[in-house]
Design a protein around this motif. Structure first.
Motif, PDB file in Angstrom:
ATOM      1  N   GLU A 114      38.696  28.443  56.829  1.00  0.00           N
ATOM      2  CA  GLU A 114      39.333  29.616  56.510  1.00  0.00           C
ATOM      3  C   GLU A 114      38.608  30.498  55.462  1.00  0.00           C
ATOM      4  O   GLU A 114      38.427  30.023  54.308  1.00  0.00           O
ATOM      5  CB  GLU A 114      40.937  29.224  56.193  1.00  0.00           C
ATOM      6  N   VAL A 115      38.360  31.598  55.584  1.00  0.00           N
ATOM      7  CA  VAL A 115      37.569  32.508  54.752  1.00  0.00           C
ATOM      8  C   VAL A 115      38.340  33.415  54.120  1.00  0.00           C
ATOM      9  O   VAL A 115      39.057  34.194  54.949  1.00  0.00           O
ATOM     10  CB  VAL A 115      36.508  33.111  55.582  1.00  0.00           C
ATOM     11  N   TRP A 116      39.107  33.191  53.075  1.00  0.00           N
ATOM     12  CA  TRP A 116      39.870  34.071  52.192  1.00  0.00           C
ATOM     13  C   TRP A 116      39.170  35.244  51.681  1.00  0.00           C
ATOM     14  O   TRP A 116      38.768  35.474  50.635  1.00  0.00           O
ATOM     15  CB  TRP A 116      40.515  33.275  51.246  1.00  0.00           C
ATOM     16  N   ASN A 117      39.171  36.278  52.367  1.00  0.00           N
ATOM     17  CA  ASN A 117      38.190  37.580  51.883  1.00  0.00           C
ATOM     18  C   ASN A 117      39.310  38.534  51.131  1.00  0.00           C
ATOM     19  O   ASN A 117      40.396  38.449  50.954  1.00  0.00           O
ATOM     20  CB  ASN A 117      37.973  38.222  53.143  1.00  0.00           C
ATOM     21  N   LYS A 118      38.650  39.396  50.734  1.00  0.00           N
ATOM     22  CA  LYS A 118      39.248  40.611  49.852  1.00  0.00           C
ATOM     23  C   LYS A 118      39.603  39.955  48.492  1.00  0.00           C
ATOM     24  O   LYS A 118      40.695  40.546  48.004  1.00  0.00           O
ATOM     25  CB  LYS A 118      40.027  41.381  50.443  1.00  0.00           C
ATOM     26  N   VAL A 119      39.161  39.123  47.767  1.00  0.00           N
ATOM     27  CA  VAL A 119      39.597  38.272  46.579  1.00  0.00           C
ATOM     28  C   VAL A 119      39.503  39.348  45.661  1.00  0.00           C
ATOM     29  O   VAL A 119      40.313  39.248  44.552  1.00  0.00           O
ATOM     30  CB  VAL A 119      38.829  37.214  46.259  1.00  0.00           C
ATOM     31  N   ASP A 120      38.590  40.277  45.757  1.00  0.00           N
ATOM     32  CA  ASP A 120      38.521  41.384  44.609  1.00  0.00           C
ATOM     33  C   ASP A 120      39.654  42.272  44.647  1.00  0.00           C
ATOM     34  O   ASP A 120      39.847  43.109  43.541  1.00  0.00           O
ATOM     35  CB  ASP A 120      37.370  42.178  44.820  1.00  0.00           C
ATOM     36  N   LEU A 121      40.665  42.367  45.636  1.00  0.00           N
ATOM     37  CA  LEU A 121      41.721  43.159  45.762  1.00  0.00           C
ATOM     38  C   LEU A 121      42.983  42.419  44.862  1.00  0.00           C
ATOM     39  O   LEU A 121      44.062  42.768  44.926  1.00  0.00           O
ATOM     40  CB  LEU A 121      42.193  43.446  46.696  1.00  0.00           C
ATOM     41  N   LEU A 122      42.801  41.158  44.469  1.00  0.00           N
ATOM     42  CA  LEU A 122      43.708  40.423  43.926  1.00  0.00           C
ATOM     43  C   LEU A 122      43.846  40.308  42.790  1.00  0.00           C
ATOM     44  O   LEU A 122      42.757  40.807  41.864  1.00  0.00           O
ATOM     45  CB  LEU A 122      43.839  38.895  44.351  1.00  0.00           C
ATOM     46  N   ASP A 123      45.084  40.275  41.871  1.00  0.00           N
ATOM     47  CA  ASP A 123      45.334  40.377  40.353  1.00  0.00           C
ATOM     48  C   ASP A 123      44.490  38.785  40.104  1.00  0.00           C
ATOM     49  O   ASP A 123      44.373  38.124  40.800  1.00  0.00           O
ATOM     50  CB  ASP A 123      46.688  40.374  39.979  1.00  0.00           C
ATOM     51  N   PRO A 124      44.080  38.911  38.666  1.00  0.00           N
ATOM     52  CA  PRO A 124      43.311  37.900  38.001  1.00  0.00           C
ATOM     53  C   PRO A 124      44.084  36.364  38.299  1.00  0.00           C
ATOM     54  O   PRO A 124      43.347  35.486  38.701  1.00  0.00           O
ATOM     55  CB  PRO A 124      43.131  38.098  36.706  1.00  0.00           C
ATOM     56  N   GLU A 125      45.339  36.451  38.226  1.00  0.00           N
ATOM     57  CA  GLU A 125      45.888  35.204  38.251  1.00  0.00           C
ATOM     58  C   GLU A 125      45.927  34.553  39.586  1.00  0.00           C
ATOM     59  O   GLU A 125      45.716  33.439  39.871  1.00  0.00           O
ATOM     60  CB  GLU A 125      47.486  35.342  37.669  1.00  0.00           C
ATOM     61  N   SER A 126      46.258  35.749  40.614  1.00  0.00           N
ATOM     62  CA  SER A 126      46.333  35.038  41.952  1.00  0.00           C
ATOM     63  C   SER A 126      44.974  34.936  42.496  1.00  0.00           C
ATOM     64  O   SER A 126      44.819  33.952  43.239  1.00  0.00           O
ATOM     65  CB  SER A 126      46.773  36.439  42.870  1.00  0.00           C
ATOM     66  N   GLU A 186      42.519  33.557  40.719  1.00  0.00           N
ATOM     67  CA  GLU A 186      42.075  32.047  40.324  1.00  0.00           C
ATOM     68  C   GLU A 186      42.933  30.999  40.957  1.00  0.00           C
ATOM     69  O   GLU A 186      42.362  30.102  41.196  1.00  0.00           O
ATOM     70  CB  GLU A 186      42.489  32.241  38.744  1.00  0.00           C
ATOM     71  N   THR A 187      44.258  31.442  41.286  1.00  0.00           N
ATOM     72  CA  THR A 187      44.921  30.524  42.078  1.00  0.00           C
ATOM     73  C   THR A 187      44.069  30.027  43.603  1.00  0.00           C
ATOM     74  O   THR A 187      44.184  28.919  43.892  1.00  0.00           O
ATOM     75  CB  THR A 187      46.498  30.866  42.203  1.00  0.00           C
ATOM     76  N   ALA A 188      43.866  31.184  44.150  1.00  0.00           N
ATOM     77  CA  ALA A 188      43.140  31.135  45.542  1.00  0.00           C
ATOM     78  C   ALA A 188      41.793  30.262  45.090  1.00  0.00           C
ATOM     79  O   ALA A 188      41.416  29.297  46.155  1.00  0.00           O
ATOM     80  CB  ALA A 188      42.581  32.516  45.914  1.00  0.00           C
ATOM     81  N   ARG A 189      41.224  30.361  44.148  1.00  0.00           N
ATOM     82  CA  ARG A 189      39.808  29.914  43.897  1.00  0.00           C
ATOM     83  C   ARG A 189      40.161  28.107  43.708  1.00  0.00           C
ATOM     84  O   ARG A 189      39.375  27.306  44.159  1.00  0.00           O
ATOM     85  CB  ARG A 189      38.959  30.272  42.811  1.00  0.00           C
ATOM     86  N   VAL A 224      38.429  25.739  53.027  1.00  0.00           N
ATOM     87  CA  VAL A 224      38.693  27.068  52.657  1.00  0.00           C
ATOM     88  C   VAL A 224      37.606  27.805  51.764  1.00  0.00           C
ATOM     89  O   VAL A 224      37.040  26.727  50.943  1.00  0.00           O
ATOM     90  CB  VAL A 224      40.024  27.119  51.509  1.00  0.00           C
ATOM     91  N   ALA A 225      37.173  28.877  51.697  1.00  0.00           N
ATOM     92  CA  ALA A 225      36.203  29.719  50.984  1.00  0.00           C
ATOM     93  C   ALA A 225      36.688  30.918  50.647  1.00  0.00           C
ATOM     94  O   ALA A 225      37.390  31.711  51.296  1.00  0.00           O
ATOM     95  CB  ALA A 225      34.948  29.882  51.724  1.00  0.00           C
ATOM     96  N   VAL A 226      36.724  31.270  49.441  1.00  0.00           N
ATOM     97  CA  VAL A 226      37.179  32.470  48.742  1.00  0.00           C
ATOM     98  C   VAL A 226      35.989  33.554  48.388  1.00  0.00           C
ATOM     99  O   VAL A 226      35.168  32.982  47.711  1.00  0.00           O
ATOM    100  CB  VAL A 226      37.964  32.164  47.586  1.00  0.00           C
ATOM    101  N   ILE A 227      36.085  34.641  49.254  1.00  0.00           N
ATOM    102  CA  ILE A 227      35.117  35.461  48.950  1.00  0.00           C
ATOM    103  C   ILE A 227      35.623  37.081  48.869  1.00  0.00           C
ATOM    104  O   ILE A 227      36.668  37.127  49.083  1.00  0.00           O
ATOM    105  CB  ILE A 227      34.013  35.511  50.311  1.00  0.00           C
ATOM    106  N   SER A 228      34.440  37.926  48.615  1.00  0.00           N
ATOM    107  CA  SER A 228      34.570  39.178  48.740  1.00  0.00           C
ATOM    108  C   SER A 228      33.411  39.832  49.535  1.00  0.00           C
ATOM    109  O   SER A 228      32.319  39.785  49.080  1.00  0.00           O
ATOM    110  CB  SER A 228      34.663  40.078  47.448  1.00  0.00           C
ATOM    111  N   ALA A 229      33.677  39.866  50.969  1.00  0.00           N
ATOM    112  CA  ALA A 229      32.525  40.298  51.734  1.00  0.00           C
ATOM    113  C   ALA A 229      31.854  41.643  51.246  1.00  0.00           C
ATOM    114  O   ALA A 229      30.732  41.979  51.626  1.00  0.00           O
ATOM    115  CB  ALA A 229      33.154  40.422  53.102  1.00  0.00           C
ATOM    116  N   LEU A 230      32.801  42.749  50.591  1.00  0.00           N
ATOM    117  CA  LEU A 230      32.287  43.680  50.110  1.00  0.00           C
ATOM    118  C   LEU A 230      31.343  43.479  49.033  1.00  0.00           C
ATOM    119  O   LEU A 230      30.393  44.384  49.016  1.00  0.00           O
ATOM    120  CB  LEU A 230      33.473  44.746  49.629  1.00  0.00           C
ATOM    121  N   SER A 231      31.765  42.758  47.861  1.00  0.00           N
ATOM    122  CA  SER A 231      30.766  42.702  46.752  1.00  0.00           C
ATOM    123  C   SER A 231      29.720  41.486  46.975  1.00  0.00           C
ATOM    124  O   SER A 231      28.590  41.662  46.302  1.00  0.00           O
ATOM    125  CB  SER A 231      31.572  42.291  45.630  1.00  0.00           C
ATOM    126  N   GLY A 232      30.170  40.627  47.768  1.00  0.00           N
ATOM    127  CA  GLY A 232      29.298  39.629  48.037  1.00  0.00           C
ATOM    128  C   GLY A 232      29.486  38.103  47.280  1.00  0.00           C
ATOM    129  O   GLY A 232      29.049  36.995  47.390  1.00  0.00           O
TER     130      GLY A 232
END
Length: 390
Positions: free
Chosen positions: A286-298, A300-303, A312-320
């Motif tokens: 599961e690739v959790w994308n758009k982490v850059d759109l989350l607030d810092p606390e959320s 960090e929880t995802a990571r 599970v992998a947490v990424i931002s495909a937009l920023s890399g």
């Protein structure tokens, strides 16, 4: 709302209408039909969209009463798919799904087809009713498209068999529409696949070779976006397009983790994969994308969740961000135990010998009276691919 905007429609009003019971003739009760009709007239709307299924009778009755064109959920998705399809197969699949849908209604289909093909006046005999002529025209067109699709699918099968002779694993990107699959695909491949903030931006599978962190290569496939309550006509029509998912060695389920309904969307994707025949045992990250759109606390929880789970992998495909760690996880998921073996080849079996050397599988080679003995180190997949060369 998002489906309507996918066609660049200006939404001037929306309402949730609770239904204790669907009415056979108009879907809604008499009072609600009149109320909605007045609201539609006041706002001078040019199109009404019902986010659900309308029977042919309901659609015809409402259009006649409200004096406006109406699309149900299936019709709207068909319009979007028709707008997005690019390859020959995608166009044919959309048209087949559209004609099957149209045949169930037989409303104004004759005019549409006559405009497409210049008329079907030779089809019907004296006394044939318009609806019979429509059905004959649709059946003929559906038959021709199926024949064309069979040829396209046969060609795809030949390409697939050719890929099977290459010892590269297939990685399929799947996910709810607009989850960011094409953006991730472009980042990993350096390609220029259409990647926009729109639903169903990708309607045809796109495949590219990529290099994994351990030096191996793989084939990455970007597929059509999934959606909840996907019309059955489209599931059937796009089954060939989604065959890449069925054959994938690894599935990357890309999720828009910042979306308010991310879990609902994920469940919809899992259900669609199951309907397509992808078993629960299929390896999935599961690739959790758009982490850059989350607030810092959320974020960090995802990571923290990803750190505890290799699936599970947490990424931002937009920023890399996080993509490098994702590719390490992909390489690990595709890693197979390798075994050493000695194979014998005749002098004239240059093709299979070259294949082994090209893939850097040969550890040592010794000439014999009638050929070569090669010490190879390979995986079961490598061995099967090599044997398939004949």
């Amino acid at each position: 709302m998002s489906l309507a905007r996918a066609l660049d429609l200006d939404v001037v009003g929306a309402e949730v209408v609770p239904l204790a019971k669907a009415r056979a003739g108009y879907l809604f009760g008499k009072g609600k039909v009149e109320e909605l009709g007045e609201r539609i007239a006041e706002r001078e709307a040019g199109l009404v969209i019902v986010d659900g299924a309308l029977s042919p009778v309901q659609q015809r009755n409402l259009e006649k009463l409200w004096k406006i064109k109406i699309l149900d959920r299936t019709g709207l998705i068909l319009e979007i798919f028709g707008d997005r399809a690019q390859t020959r197969e995608g166009v044919l699949q959309v048209e087949l799904a559209h004609l099957s849908y149209q045949k169930s209604r037989l409303v104004r289909s004759w005019t549409h087809l006559e405009r497409q093909r210049g008329g079907f006046g030779f089809l019907g005999g004296p006394g044939e009713t318009q609806i019979e002529a429509d059905r004959r025209a649709l059946d003929e067109r559906i038959h021709r498209i199926k024949e064309q699709l069979r040829r396209v699918v046969r060609t795809r099968g030949e390409h697939r068999r050719a890929r099977q002779r290459v010892p590269y694993p297939i990685i399929a990107l799947v996910g709810y529409t607009n989850a960011g699959k094409s953006t991730l695909f472009n980042r990993l491949t350096g390609s220029a696949v259409l990647a926009k903030d729109m639903l169903f931006a990708t309607l045809d599978p796109t495949m590219r070779a990529i290099a994994l962190p351990d030096g191996r290569r793989a084939i990455l496939s970007d597929t059509v976006g999934f959606i909840s309550a996907l019309p059955t006509q489209l599931v059937a029509a796009f089954r060939a397009t989604l065959e890449e998912v069925l054959e994938a060695d690894l599935i990357l389920h890309v999720r828009d983790i910042a979306h308010a309904e991310t879990e609902v969307q994920a469940q919809s994707v899992r259900a669609t994969l199951e309907d397509l025949g992808v078993g629960a045992e299929a390896p999935v990250i599961e690739v959790w994308n758009k982490v850059d759109l989350l607030d810092p606390e959320s974020a960090e929880t995802a990571r923290a969740v990803a750190a505890r789970s290799p699936e599970v992998a947490v990424i931002s495909a937009l920023s890399g961000a996080g993509v490098e760690a994702l590719m390490v996880a992909v390489a690990e998921a595709l890693a197979e135990p390798a075994t050493e073996e000695t194979v014998h080849l005749a002098f004239d079996d240059g093709r299979r010998r070259a294949w082994l050397f090209d893939r850097k599988l040969v550890r040592a080679e010794h000439s014999t009276d009638d050929g070569y003995d090669l010490d190879v180190r390979w995986t079961e997949r490598d061995r099967n691919k090599w044997l398939a060369l004949g």
